[in-house]
Design a protein around this motif. Structure first.
Motif, mmCIF file in Angstrom:
data_model
loop_
_atom_site.group_PDB
_atom_site.id
_atom_site.type_symbol
_atom_site.label_atom_id
_atom_site.label_comp_id
_atom_site.label_asym_id
_atom_site.label_seq_id
_atom_site.Cartn_x
_atom_site.Cartn_y
_atom_site.Cartn_z
ATOM 1 N N ARG A 91 0.817 -1.225 0.000
ATOM 2 C CA ARG A 91 0.000 0.000 0.000
ATOM 3 C C ARG A 91 0.848 1.271 0.000
ATOM 4 O O ARG A 91 0.361 2.330 -0.352
ATOM 5 N N ARG A 92 2.103 1.163 0.368
ATOM 6 C CA ARG A 92 2.994 2.328 0.425
ATOM 7 C C ARG A 92 3.777 2.551 -0.869
ATOM 8 O O ARG A 92 4.442 3.575 -1.019
ATOM 9 N N LEU A 93 3.706 1.599 -1.794
ATOM 10 C CA LEU A 93 4.484 1.700 -3.029
ATOM 11 C C LEU A 93 3.710 2.458 -4.098
ATOM 12 O O LEU A 93 2.505 2.280 -4.242
ATOM 13 N N ARG A 94 4.420 3.291 -4.849
ATOM 14 C CA ARG A 94 3.814 4.110 -5.904
ATOM 15 C C ARG A 94 3.954 3.406 -7.252
ATOM 16 O O ARG A 94 4.771 3.788 -8.079
ATOM 17 N N THR A 95 3.177 2.343 -7.431
ATOM 18 C CA THR A 95 3.143 1.631 -8.707
ATOM 19 C C THR A 95 1.691 1.385 -9.093
ATOM 20 O O THR A 95 0.817 1.330 -8.226
ATOM 21 N N GLY A 96 1.461 1.213 -10.381
ATOM 22 C CA GLY A 96 0.109 0.999 -10.868
ATOM 23 C C GLY A 96 -0.474 -0.344 -10.473
ATOM 24 O O GLY A 96 -1.677 -0.485 -10.302
ATOM 25 N N SER A 97 0.356 -1.361 -10.346
ATOM 26 C CA SER A 97 -0.098 -2.659 -9.862
ATOM 27 C C SER A 97 1.006 -3.270 -9.014
ATOM 28 O O SER A 97 2.186 -3.015 -9.223
ATOM 29 N N ILE A 98 0.580 -4.050 -8.045
ATOM 30 C CA ILE A 98 1.531 -4.658 -7.108
ATOM 31 C C ILE A 98 1.074 -6.080 -6.823
ATOM 32 O O ILE A 98 -0.100 -6.326 -6.552
ATOM 33 N N ALA A 99 2.014 -7.008 -6.891
ATOM 34 C CA ALA A 99 1.741 -8.392 -6.534
ATOM 35 C C ALA A 99 2.376 -8.676 -5.174
ATOM 36 O O ALA A 99 3.410 -8.105 -4.838
ATOM 37 N N ILE A 100 1.758 -9.536 -4.420
ATOM 38 C CA ILE A 100 2.322 -9.963 -3.142
ATOM 39 C C ILE A 100 2.648 -11.450 -3.269
ATOM 40 O O ILE A 100 1.781 -12.264 -3.605
ATOM 41 N N ASN A 101 3.912 -11.773 -3.033
ATOM 42 C CA ASN A 101 4.413 -13.152 -3.094
ATOM 43 C C ASN A 101 4.130 -13.828 -4.437
ATOM 44 O O ASN A 101 3.710 -14.981 -4.490
ATOM 45 N N GLY A 102 4.365 -13.130 -5.496
ATOM 46 C CA GLY A 102 4.175 -13.717 -6.817
ATOM 47 C C GLY A 102 4.090 -12.633 -7.871
ATOM 48 O O GLY A 102 4.599 -11.535 -7.699
ATOM 49 N N HIS A 103 3.439 -12.973 -8.946
ATOM 50 C CA HIS A 103 3.194 -12.012 -10.010
ATOM 51 C C HIS A 103 1.835 -12.344 -10.599
ATOM 52 O O HIS A 103 1.285 -13.417 -10.369
ATOM 53 N N TYR A 104 1.282 -11.404 -11.313
ATOM 54 C CA TYR A 104 0.045 -11.701 -11.999
ATOM 55 C C TYR A 104 -0.027 -10.888 -13.282
ATOM 56 O O TYR A 104 0.507 -9.802 -13.361
ATOM 57 N N PRO A 105 -0.689 -11.452 -14.286
ATOM 58 C CA PRO A 105 -0.859 -10.711 -15.542
ATOM 59 C C PRO A 105 -1.991 -9.707 -15.380
ATOM 60 O O PRO A 105 -2.812 -9.832 -14.473
ATOM 61 N N PRO A 106 -2.064 -8.717 -16.250
ATOM 62 C CA PRO A 106 -3.212 -7.803 -16.199
ATOM 63 C C PRO A 106 -4.517 -8.573 -16.415
ATOM 64 O O PRO A 106 -4.586 -9.464 -17.256
ATOM 65 N N PHE A 107 -5.519 -8.267 -15.643
ATOM 66 C CA PHE A 107 -6.829 -8.882 -15.791
ATOM 67 C C PHE A 107 -7.732 -7.903 -16.538
ATOM 68 O O PHE A 107 -7.671 -6.701 -16.296
ATOM 69 N N PRO A 108 -8.595 -8.395 -17.418
ATOM 70 C CA PRO A 108 -9.405 -7.469 -18.213
ATOM 71 C C PRO A 108 -10.403 -6.647 -17.406
ATOM 72 O O PRO A 108 -10.860 -5.619 -17.867
ATOM 73 N N HIS A 109 -10.727 -7.065 -16.186
ATOM 74 C CA HIS A 109 -11.736 -6.357 -15.407
ATOM 75 C C HIS A 109 -11.162 -5.354 -14.410
ATOM 76 O O HIS A 109 -11.916 -4.712 -13.695
ATOM 77 N N VAL A 110 -9.846 -5.248 -14.342
ATOM 78 C CA VAL A 110 -9.241 -4.283 -13.425
ATOM 79 C C VAL A 110 -8.321 -3.359 -14.223
ATOM 80 O O VAL A 110 -7.773 -3.750 -15.244
ATOM 81 N N PRO A 111 -8.165 -2.123 -13.759
ATOM 82 C CA PRO A 111 -7.341 -1.179 -14.520
ATOM 83 C C PRO A 111 -5.870 -1.563 -14.512
ATOM 84 O O PRO A 111 -5.362 -2.124 -13.551
ATOM 85 N N PHE A 112 -5.200 -1.255 -15.624
ATOM 86 C CA PHE A 112 -3.771 -1.493 -15.750
ATOM 87 C C PHE A 112 -3.128 -0.214 -16.250
ATOM 88 O O PHE A 112 -3.565 0.364 -17.241
ATOM 89 N N GLY A 113 -2.096 0.233 -15.562
ATOM 90 C CA GLY A 113 -1.361 1.425 -15.962
ATOM 91 C C GLY A 113 -0.421 1.826 -14.845
ATOM 92 O O GLY A 113 -0.541 1.348 -13.715
ATOM 93 N N GLY A 114 0.519 2.691 -15.157
ATOM 94 C CA GLY A 114 1.542 3.032 -14.190
ATOM 95 C C GLY A 114 1.429 4.432 -13.625
ATOM 96 O O GLY A 114 0.561 5.210 -14.007
ATOM 97 N N PHE A 115 2.328 4.720 -12.711
ATOM 98 C CA PHE A 115 2.466 6.042 -12.111
ATOM 99 C C PHE A 115 3.734 6.679 -12.659
ATOM 100 O O PHE A 115 4.578 6.003 -13.257
ATOM 101 N N LYS A 116 3.893 7.940 -12.431
ATOM 102 C CA LYS A 116 5.085 8.705 -12.801
ATOM 103 C C LYS A 116 5.352 8.570 -14.302
ATOM 104 O O LYS A 116 4.414 8.709 -15.092
ATOM 105 N N GLU A 117 6.589 8.290 -14.709
ATOM 106 C CA GLU A 117 6.927 8.221 -16.134
ATOM 107 C C GLU A 117 6.528 6.892 -16.782
ATOM 108 O O GLU A 117 6.866 6.650 -17.936
ATOM 109 N N SER A 118 5.837 6.048 -16.059
ATOM 110 C CA SER A 118 5.381 4.779 -16.628
ATOM 111 C C SER A 118 4.024 4.916 -17.299
ATOM 112 O O SER A 118 3.364 3.928 -17.562
ATOM 113 N N GLY A 119 3.615 6.128 -17.544
ATOM 114 C CA GLY A 119 2.410 6.320 -18.339
ATOM 115 C C GLY A 119 1.293 7.020 -17.613
ATOM 116 O O GLY A 119 1.229 7.044 -16.392
#
Length: 164
Positions: free
Chosen positions: A107-135
């Motif tokens: 919750r303290r990280l400034r990223t558009g998506s965050i995984a906990i103990n793994g990774h996940y691909p973008p899901f079509p029902h949730v927003p995907f995009g970054g903060f700062k210069e990541s778009g």
């Protein structure tokens, strides 16, 4: 297993970052070269760099290749400071034996998506995009549709308003 990079120029770019890291004092802990068993194609071995600090170019720029920088930290606050000290913020991950602690840090990280103990691909029902210069903006989910909409208001006189 890691596939080839998109083009020879990208392989050259990734190898250049690895060389820059070495010149800046980083140590190649694993990988760092071309796989001997794959003489054709634009392959770079998955590479782990140690002795990296967050001021090095290899830690601050997007490499777009199989290179991981290990940056030591003193405590949670220091780890969050290092993670947020970046011009980018597309995605991140937190690894912790305590999922509640992982969520607290995420919750303290400034990223558009965050995984906990793994990774996940973008899901079509949730927003995907970054903060700062990541778009700017978002793709997918209701938030991704917003840029295609043109909301408007229509003021109705009292006789046309529904009473129902």
């Amino acid at each position: 297993m890691v596939g080839p990079l998109v083009a020879e120029r990208q392989r050259t770019r990734v190898e250049g970052y690895i060389a820059l890291a070495r010149e800046a004092g980083a140590r190649v802990a694993a990988g760092g070269g071309r796989p001997a068993h794959l003489p054709r194609g634009w392959y770079v071995e998955p590479t782990v760099l140690a002795d990296v600090d967050n001021s090095m170019r290899v830690a601050r720029e997007e490499i777009f290749g199989p290179v991981l920088c290990l940056i030591p930290y003193d405590d949670e606050d220091d780890a969050v400071r290092i993670a947020n000290d970046s011009p980018y913020g597309l995605a991140g991950a937190v690894w912790s034996a305590d999922p509640a602690r992982g969520l607290r840090i995420a919750r303290r990280l400034r990223t558009g998506s965050i995984a906990i103990n793994g990774h996940y691909p973008p899901f079509p029902h949730v927003p995907f995009g970054g903060f700062k210069e990541s778009g700017l903006g978002r793709e997918l989910g209701p938030e991704g549709l917003q840029s295609f909409l043109e909301p408007r208001s229509i003021g109705l006189p009292p006789q046309l308003r529904s009473t129902g």
